[in-house]
Design a protein around this motif. Structure first.
Motif, PDB file in Angstrom:
ATOM      1  N   TRP A   1      -1.980  -4.722  -0.084  1.00 38.14           N
ATOM      2  CA  TRP A   1      -1.545  -4.063   1.152  1.00 38.14           C
ATOM      3  C   TRP A   1      -1.435  -5.073   2.281  1.00 38.14           C
ATOM      4  O   TRP A   1      -0.453  -5.072   3.037  1.00 38.14           O
ATOM      5  CB  TRP A   1      -2.527  -2.956   1.540  1.00 38.14           C
ATOM      6  CG  TRP A   1      -2.351  -1.680   0.780  1.00 38.14           C
ATOM      7  CD1 TRP A   1      -3.103  -1.230  -0.265  1.00 38.14           C
ATOM      8  CD2 TRP A   1      -1.346  -0.681   0.994  1.00 38.14           C
ATOM      9  NE1 TRP A   1      -2.636  -0.027  -0.703  1.00 38.14           N
ATOM     10  CE2 TRP A   1      -1.568   0.346   0.044  1.00 38.14           C
ATOM     11  CE3 TRP A   1      -0.294  -0.556   1.900  1.00 38.14           C
ATOM     12  CZ2 TRP A   1      -0.756   1.475  -0.018  1.00 38.14           C
ATOM     13  CZ3 TRP A   1       0.509   0.582   1.832  1.00 38.14           C
ATOM     14  CH2 TRP A   1       0.279   1.575   0.884  1.00 38.14           C
ATOM     15  N   ASN A   2      -2.414  -5.958   2.412  1.00 39.40           N
ATOM     16  CA  ASN A   2      -2.348  -6.972   3.462  1.00 39.40           C
ATOM     17  C   ASN A   2      -1.179  -7.930   3.232  1.00 39.40           C
ATOM     18  O   ASN A   2      -0.480  -8.315   4.169  1.00 39.40           O
ATOM     19  CB  ASN A   2      -3.665  -7.759   3.510  1.00 39.40           C
ATOM     20  CG  ASN A   2      -4.831  -6.923   3.995  1.00 39.40           C
ATOM     21  OD1 ASN A   2      -4.645  -5.962   4.744  1.00 39.40           O
ATOM     22  ND2 ASN A   2      -6.032  -7.265   3.580  1.00 39.40           N
TER      23      ASN A   2
ATOM     24  N   SER B   1      -3.816   1.803   7.192  1.00 41.27           N
ATOM     25  CA  SER B   1      -5.244   2.099   7.017  1.00 41.27           C
ATOM     26  C   SER B   1      -5.443   3.452   6.365  1.00 41.27           C
ATOM     27  O   SER B   1      -6.315   3.626   5.499  1.00 41.27           O
ATOM     28  CB  SER B   1      -5.961   2.057   8.380  1.00 41.27           C
ATOM     29  OG  SER B   1      -5.802   0.798   9.000  1.00 41.27           O
TER      30      SER B   1
END
Length: 270
Positions: free
Chosen positions: A201-202, A246
């Motif tokens: 995801w990052n 998030s």
């Protein structure tokens, strides 16, 4: 529960706690209320800020784009599992291979993934592969190693007696994987899967928008949305994108990884 785990680490699990159970529960409740209040205040404040700038409709686009990035994360974890778990088990079961492969894997994992992006983008341009598909490879450059590391660690932790017993009983092939290897490395794999998923995801923020010379490739996804908002200084959309990412991470952890972690603790801990 957290105090019990800490007690096992420091060797005090069997000793009576100086804090009474009633006080401990009251302290946990007070901490949960304070933490929940802070989180609620942050969410409300963020909603007010975005409502005053662009309206809450700003969440609609990142929510849809997040589905594309989620698909890439799922494909990445699935492919990395199929590729690296057998290799990690092979390395972990062989002391000789472990001595040779571990330093190499550590060097590859420590190498900055973005240094390899120009080479991968050049290959995508030469082969005509879309960045929407090639973005999975770019995301994998920095996150796939967690699955390999933990597969090696899980295989190394399998007692030699169990492996010898399986050899004596003639358990091999798929049955060996089903009866010994998968249950033995499952807790370590879950740890690696959680870390790889979060890393993917990052990595999507830098993997879904890449530049090679005068050519910029942009994938459809939440990472590209956040990168564009940051580049243009669009703070409302940047905050909305980060908040949605998030949310996706928390939902994925709660619905998938937390259940697998509990299953690993309940059934597959050695």
């Amino acid at each position: 529960r957290a105090l019990n785990r800490a007690g096992r680490v420091f060797g005090t699990a069997g000793r009576p706690s100086a804090v009474r159970p009633g006080r401990r529960r009251a302290g946990d409740l007070a901490f949960a209320l304070v933490l929940g209040g802070v989180v609620l205040w942050g969410v409300v404040d963020l909603g007010r800020y975005l409502a005053g700038r662009t309206g809450l409709g700003v969440f609609g686009e990142p929510l849809l784009l997040g589905l594309a990035t989620l698909a890439r994360v799922v494909v990445l974890v699935a492919v990395a599992t199929v590729v690296w778990v057998p290799i990690g088990v092979k390395i972990g079961f062989s002391p000789r291979l472990t001595r040779i492969a571990q330093p190499v894997v550590q060097v590859l994992a420590g190498f900055p993934a973005n240094f390899l992006f120009p080479l991968v983008v050049w290959l995508l341009l030469r082969t005509g592969v879309s960045i929407d598909l090639g973005g999975v490879l770019l995301m994998a450059l920095g996150s796939q190693w967690y699955i390999l590391f933990n597969a090696i660690a899980g295989a190394m932790a399998v007692p030699a007696d169990l492996r010898e017993a399986m050899d004596d009983l003639g358990v091999r092939g798929r049955q060996r994987w089903r009866r010994l290897i998968i249950p033995a490395i499952f807790p370590a794999y879950v740890t690696g899967g959680i870390t790889a998923s979060g890393g993917a995801w990052n990595a999507s923020i830098v993997a879904e928008v890449v530049t090679f010379g005068s050519t910029t490739l942009t994938a459809t996804g939440l990472g590209a949305y956040i990168a564009r908002a940051a580049e243009h200084g669009d703070h409302p959309r940047l905050l909305a994108g980060v908040a949605v990412m998030s949310l996706y991470v928390v939902i994925l952890n709660r619905l998938l990884w937390r259940r697998l972690y509990r299953l690993a603790q309940r059934r597959y801990s050695l």
